[in-house]
Write a protein that holds these residues in place. Sequence first.
Motif, short mmCIF file in Angstrom:
data_model
loop_
_atom_site.label_atom_id
_atom_site.label_comp_id
_atom_site.label_asym_id
_atom_site.label_seq_id
_atom_site.Cartn_x
_atom_site.Cartn_y
_atom_site.Cartn_z
N ALA A 56 38.59 73.83 59.51
CA ALA A 56 38.24 73.27 58.20
C ALA A 56 36.92 72.50 58.28
O ALA A 56 36.09 72.57 57.37
CB ALA A 56 39.36 72.37 57.69
N GLN A 57 36.73 71.79 59.36
CA GLN A 57 35.49 71.01 59.51
C GLN A 57 34.28 71.92 59.72
O GLN A 57 33.23 71.71 59.09
CB GLN A 57 35.64 70.03 60.68
N ALA A 91 33.19 73.47 56.60
CA ALA A 91 32.69 72.54 55.58
C ALA A 91 31.25 72.11 55.83
O ALA A 91 30.65 71.42 54.98
CB ALA A 91 33.58 71.30 55.52
N GLN A 135 32.26 62.12 55.63
CA GLN A 135 33.07 63.08 54.88
C GLN A 135 33.53 64.22 55.78
O GLN A 135 34.68 64.67 55.69
CB GLN A 135 32.28 63.63 53.70
N ILE A 173 37.56 65.20 56.84
CA ILE A 173 38.23 66.47 56.57
C ILE A 173 39.23 66.80 57.68
O ILE A 173 40.39 67.12 57.44
CB ILE A 173 37.19 67.59 56.41
#
Length: 375
Positions: A271-272, A275, A284, A288
Amino acid sequence: MYPELVTDALFSTDRLERARKAAADAGLDALIVTPGADLRYLTGYDALPLERLTCLVLPVQGEAVLIAPQLEVPAAQVSPAGSLGIEIAGWAETQNPYAFAAARLPRGLGAVGVDNHMWAEKLMGFRDALPGVRQELAGPVLGGLRMRKTPEEVEALRRAGDAIDRVHSRMGEWLRAGRTEREVARDIADAILAEGHDRVDFVIVASGPNGASPHAEASERVIERGEPVVVDIGGTMPDGYCSDSTRNYVLGDPPAEYAAYHAVLLLAQRAQTEAVRPGITAEQLDAIGRDIITEAGYGEYFVHRTGHGIGLETHEEPYIVSGSARPLEPGMAFSVEPGIYLPGRHGARIEDICVCTQDGGIRLNLTSRELGVLS
């Protein structure tokens, strides 16, 4: 040591001009940079950090000069610095090197920037040679330049990533039950050099409960079947750019608990990395992965920041950490390495080097992030 293939594109006088402008914008009249990553960034010269003074003197107004002990001048001349067109001035053993360097600076200086890693004795030497001149850290000036990689630098980091990926792909050759962590680490270190690195920077082989320590030293502990092993490795390529990648392995079937939280970690790290994009802030991006790990019940076991910048040093700006509102920009290169560490049992970390691009991000480490099950 200085392969022509990479140095011609990497090191140019453009870096000196950008450093001049950044220094002027920061209210500095000159930069003084001693051996280390900053000097290599500006000149390509990988100077030895000796008791004798070597430094780049870079006035905002005036000519740059590389100061070196006379006996080190030949080494400076054959480095990329020798093709930049800057003067390389050698000082004799009986001269005061600080006065020699100060004499190459314009009169009437108000403030000079000194590199963050200058030895204290050299800082004191310049204090005496430049009375009344304010000394400030050059880190904010040079760090701002170094954290935004050029396409040539990204390509250098890609080569480094490919080389360390090749080492991870060979892990089954060395990681076997009955061997000690230190034995495995020695084989990995040899492979890091064999796969193209100029220097081994670190080899973490952390089995079983040792994996719960993020920076564990390879020990005489014997690796047993069914034990998870964290392998975090990196080195420096001949052009000076670094690699760093972490994967997790197990000999045979992993403990159920470990397999469960490795799956959580994999979800968070993916996910990181997905992103990464211009404008997202460092905190931010950290949040995540941290939120995913926390929601799964492992938040207290993610004990470090998500990542660090990488380039001519393994750890440099930008840092991907809670509290940093720095927005990511194209060219920024950094690790994404969340971890979960259960004291006394085991741990896991998944690490890739990522680069922020104009429209998203790319990963430079491409080996499987799944748990590596070895026979």
